[in-house]
Design a protein around this motif. Structure first.
Motif, short mmCIF file in Angstrom:
data_model
loop_
_atom_site.label_atom_id
_atom_site.label_comp_id
_atom_site.label_asym_id
_atom_site.label_seq_id
_atom_site.Cartn_x
_atom_site.Cartn_y
_atom_site.Cartn_z
N PRO A 74 8.17 21.92 -16.72
CA PRO A 74 9.44 21.55 -17.35
C PRO A 74 10.61 22.29 -16.71
CG PRO A 74 8.20 23.03 -18.77
CD PRO A 74 7.29 22.69 -17.63
N PRO A 75 11.80 21.68 -16.71
CA PRO A 75 12.98 22.31 -16.09
C PRO A 75 13.31 23.67 -16.67
CG PRO A 75 13.40 19.99 -16.55
CD PRO A 75 12.09 20.31 -17.19
N GLU A 76 13.07 23.86 -17.97
CA GLU A 76 13.45 25.12 -18.59
C GLU A 76 12.63 26.31 -18.09
OE1 GLU A 76 10.86 22.75 -21.53
OE2 GLU A 76 12.58 22.39 -20.20
N GLU A 77 11.48 26.03 -17.43
CA GLU A 77 10.67 27.12 -16.90
C GLU A 77 11.15 27.60 -15.54
OE1 GLU A 77 6.49 26.56 -17.01
OE2 GLU A 77 6.45 25.95 -19.10
N GLY A 78 12.10 26.87 -14.95
CA GLY A 78 12.67 27.32 -13.69
C GLY A 78 11.81 26.99 -12.48
N PRO A 79 12.20 27.52 -11.30
CA PRO A 79 11.51 27.16 -10.05
C PRO A 79 10.20 27.90 -9.85
CG PRO A 79 13.23 28.74 -9.59
CD PRO A 79 13.33 28.43 -11.06
N ARG A 80 9.37 27.34 -8.99
CA ARG A 80 8.19 28.07 -8.50
C ARG A 80 8.63 28.81 -7.23
NH1 ARG A 80 4.97 26.84 -3.62
NH2 ARG A 80 7.02 27.67 -3.11
N VAL A 81 8.34 30.11 -7.18
CA VAL A 81 8.78 30.93 -6.05
C VAL A 81 7.60 31.72 -5.52
CG1 VAL A 81 10.44 32.65 -5.24
CG2 VAL A 81 11.03 31.17 -7.19
N VAL A 82 7.39 31.67 -4.18
CA VAL A 82 6.37 32.49 -3.53
C VAL A 82 6.97 33.16 -2.31
CG1 VAL A 82 4.46 31.01 -4.30
CG2 VAL A 82 5.48 30.63 -2.05
N ILE B 30 1.47 38.05 11.71
CA ILE B 30 1.79 37.45 13.01
C ILE B 30 3.30 37.51 13.18
CG2 ILE B 30 1.67 35.37 14.44
CD1 ILE B 30 -0.77 34.50 12.89
N GLY B 31 3.74 38.38 14.07
CA GLY B 31 5.17 38.54 14.26
C GLY B 31 5.65 38.34 15.66
N ASN B 32 4.73 38.11 16.61
CA ASN B 32 5.12 38.05 18.02
C ASN B 32 4.82 36.73 18.70
OD1 ASN B 32 6.01 40.81 18.02
ND2 ASN B 32 3.87 41.44 18.14
N ASN B 33 4.42 35.71 17.95
CA ASN B 33 4.24 34.40 18.58
C ASN B 33 4.78 33.31 17.64
OD1 ASN B 33 2.05 33.11 16.96
ND2 ASN B 33 0.75 34.75 17.79
N VAL B 34 4.86 32.11 18.17
CA VAL B 34 5.54 31.03 17.47
C VAL B 34 4.83 30.57 16.20
CG1 VAL B 34 6.65 30.17 19.56
CG2 VAL B 34 4.39 29.30 18.92
N PHE B 35 3.61 31.04 15.96
CA PHE B 35 2.89 30.64 14.76
C PHE B 35 3.14 31.59 13.59
CE2 PHE B 35 -0.08 29.00 18.19
CZ PHE B 35 0.38 27.70 18.09
N GLY B 36 3.98 32.60 13.78
CA GLY B 36 4.24 33.58 12.74
C GLY B 36 5.51 33.29 11.98
N ASN B 37 5.42 33.30 10.64
CA ASN B 37 6.57 33.06 9.77
C ASN B 37 6.48 33.98 8.56
OD1 ASN B 37 7.71 30.24 10.89
ND2 ASN B 37 5.48 30.12 10.82
N ALA B 38 7.64 34.30 8.01
CA ALA B 38 7.71 35.02 6.73
C ALA B 38 8.96 34.52 6.02
CB ALA B 38 7.78 36.52 6.95
N CYS B 39 8.80 34.04 4.80
CA CYS B 39 9.94 33.48 4.09
C CYS B 39 9.70 33.47 2.59
CB CYS B 39 10.26 32.07 4.58
SG CYS B 39 9.07 30.81 4.03
N ILE B 40 10.77 33.28 1.85
CA ILE B 40 10.70 32.99 0.42
C ILE B 40 10.79 31.48 0.26
CG2 ILE B 40 11.85 33.27 -1.80
CD1 ILE B 40 12.87 35.98 -0.77
N SER B 41 9.86 30.91 -0.47
CA SER B 41 9.78 29.46 -0.65
C SER B 41 9.99 29.12 -2.12
CB SER B 41 8.43 28.93 -0.17
OG SER B 41 8.29 27.55 -0.43
N VAL B 42 10.95 28.23 -2.39
CA VAL B 42 11.34 27.89 -3.76
C VAL B 42 11.18 26.39 -3.97
CG1 VAL B 42 13.22 27.89 -5.45
CG2 VAL B 42 13.01 29.78 -3.81
N LEU B 43 10.43 26.02 -5.01
CA LEU B 43 10.29 24.62 -5.42
C LEU B 43 10.95 24.45 -6.78
CD1 LEU B 43 6.59 23.61 -4.59
CD2 LEU B 43 8.62 23.41 -3.16
#
Length: 369
Positions: free
Chosen positions: A335-343, A261-274
């Motif tokens: 644990p912190p030593e495993e780093g972030p979750r990234v999708v 979905i790239g042409n309406n307001v419901f379309g998103n693409a991003c890198i998400s980091v926790l």
């Protein structure tokens, strides 16, 4: 008449400190009483005033001057400062009604945000857009959209609490929290084949992080605990050119997806980091016409996505598809030593939305319409 300042005759120990104040006060009183408005008097008055200020404490004068400069700077700074617009962020759900928080989100009320701006008469606006589309093209295949807009209020209010899209509900779509990989097989396989490409561009971006600042292009989202960062290539149907130039191969990949979905307001693409210890408050997405795809880039242990009460875990190099109009949350308790979750997150069309409906929805919900 020549005015001569009165001299103080006080002999107490505080006299040296009060002398300048007494002298200035006495001068003002005498001037008000005896001033003859002559040029000679004016000259003598100015000369006496200058002498009085010279007699004042230099430290006190410097402090007054500094305060005056700070006041002028403050007035200038406030005058030129523009009103700030705050983006949508996750927040605690408890005791939220008083603060304008619903479903885990603080609503920013930005006119550009389809999720946060609840226009009075939104249904009338959508119906007008549908009529305009039908005049240009056709009413053929518009039955569900017409029905959805006509009865939008009833649909949104009568939905079970497990699924409550906040902006638009398209009726008669199959309902399930998670979708199989076959729902959008071509795009899932394409994303997974390009896993290393996306991961490499993320790692280049992530090197810019430091302990004291947020790199340009990244957005920090408020959460009950921890840190949640996003790097948008497409945000509510709008390309973010500066970010896309920093991830050119990932951006080109979006153009190869068949159902993005790239042409309406419901379309998103991003890198998400926790970051470790992060919890995203439970919330609903804006619509059921899309399925959200998460491609796992980095997946430490004890990370979960819960949609409609059903938990799932991410896997590196694999896509996870879900309907975010269901109540959902995510957390990273590793644990912190495993780093972030990234999708890598991208919104795809729900497989049961027909081609004609997609075209109409792109028109009705075009950014800025």
């Amino acid at each position: 008449m020549v005015w001569v300042p009165l001299r103080t005759t006080r002999t107490d120990r505080w006299a040296p400190l009060r002398a300048p104040i007494t002298r200035c006060t006495t001068m003002s009183l005498e001037w008000l009483m005896d001033w003859s408005w002559s040029l000679d008097g004016l000259r003598d008055f100015i000369a006496t005033g200058i002498q009085s200020f010279r007699d004042c404490d230099a430290t006190a004068l410097a402090a007054v001057a500094c305060l005056l400069v700070l006041f002028v700077w403050y007035c200038y700074h406030v005058g030129r400062e523009q009103p700030r617009t705050y983006a949508t962020v996750n927040a605690l759900m408890q005791s939220a009604e008083a603060n304008g928080v619903q479903n885990g989100y603080v609503y920013c009320h930005s006119p550009e945000c389809v999720r946060c701006t609840h226009h009075d008469g939104l249904n009338q606006k959508l119906y007008h857009n549908l009529q305009e589309y039908a005049k240009r093209y056709s009413w053929s295949g518009m039955g569900r959209i017409h029905k959805g807009i006509r009865e939008q209020g009833r649909y949104l209010n009568s939905r079970p609490s497990i699924q409550k899209p906040e902006v638009f509900f398209l009726p008669d779509l199959p309902t399930m929290p998670y979708f199989s990989r076959d729902a959008q097989k071509h795009d899932v396989e394409l994303l997974e084949r390009n896993f290393q490409t996306i991961l490499c561009e993320f790692e280049t971006l992530y090197k810019a992080f430091s302990n004291c600042s947020l790199p340009q292009g990244w957005k920090m989202n408020s959460t009950p605990s921890g840190e949640w960062f996003t790097f948008y290539l497409v945000n509510q149907g709008m390309c973010v050119p500066r970010n896309c130039r920093r991830c050119p191969r990932t951006y080109r990949l979006l153009g190869s997806l068949r159902t993005c979905i790239g042409n309406n307001v419901f379309g998103n693409a991003c890198i998400s980091v926790l970051s470790p210890g992060t919890v995203i408050a439970e919330h609903y997405g804006p619509t059921n016409i899309r399925i959200r795809c998460h491609l796992g880039l980095k997946t430490p242990s004890n990370c979960e996505l819960v949609v409609g009460g059903e938990p799932q875990c991410w896997a590196e190099g694999r896509c996870l598809l879900f309907d975010d109009s269901f109540l959902h949350t995510a957390f990273h308790e590793g644990p912190p030593e495993e780093g972030p979750r990234v999708v890598f997150m991208v919104d795809l069309w729900h497989p049961n939305v027909a081609a004609a409906e997609r075209q109409a929805l792109d028109f009705i919900f075009a950014p800025g319409r």
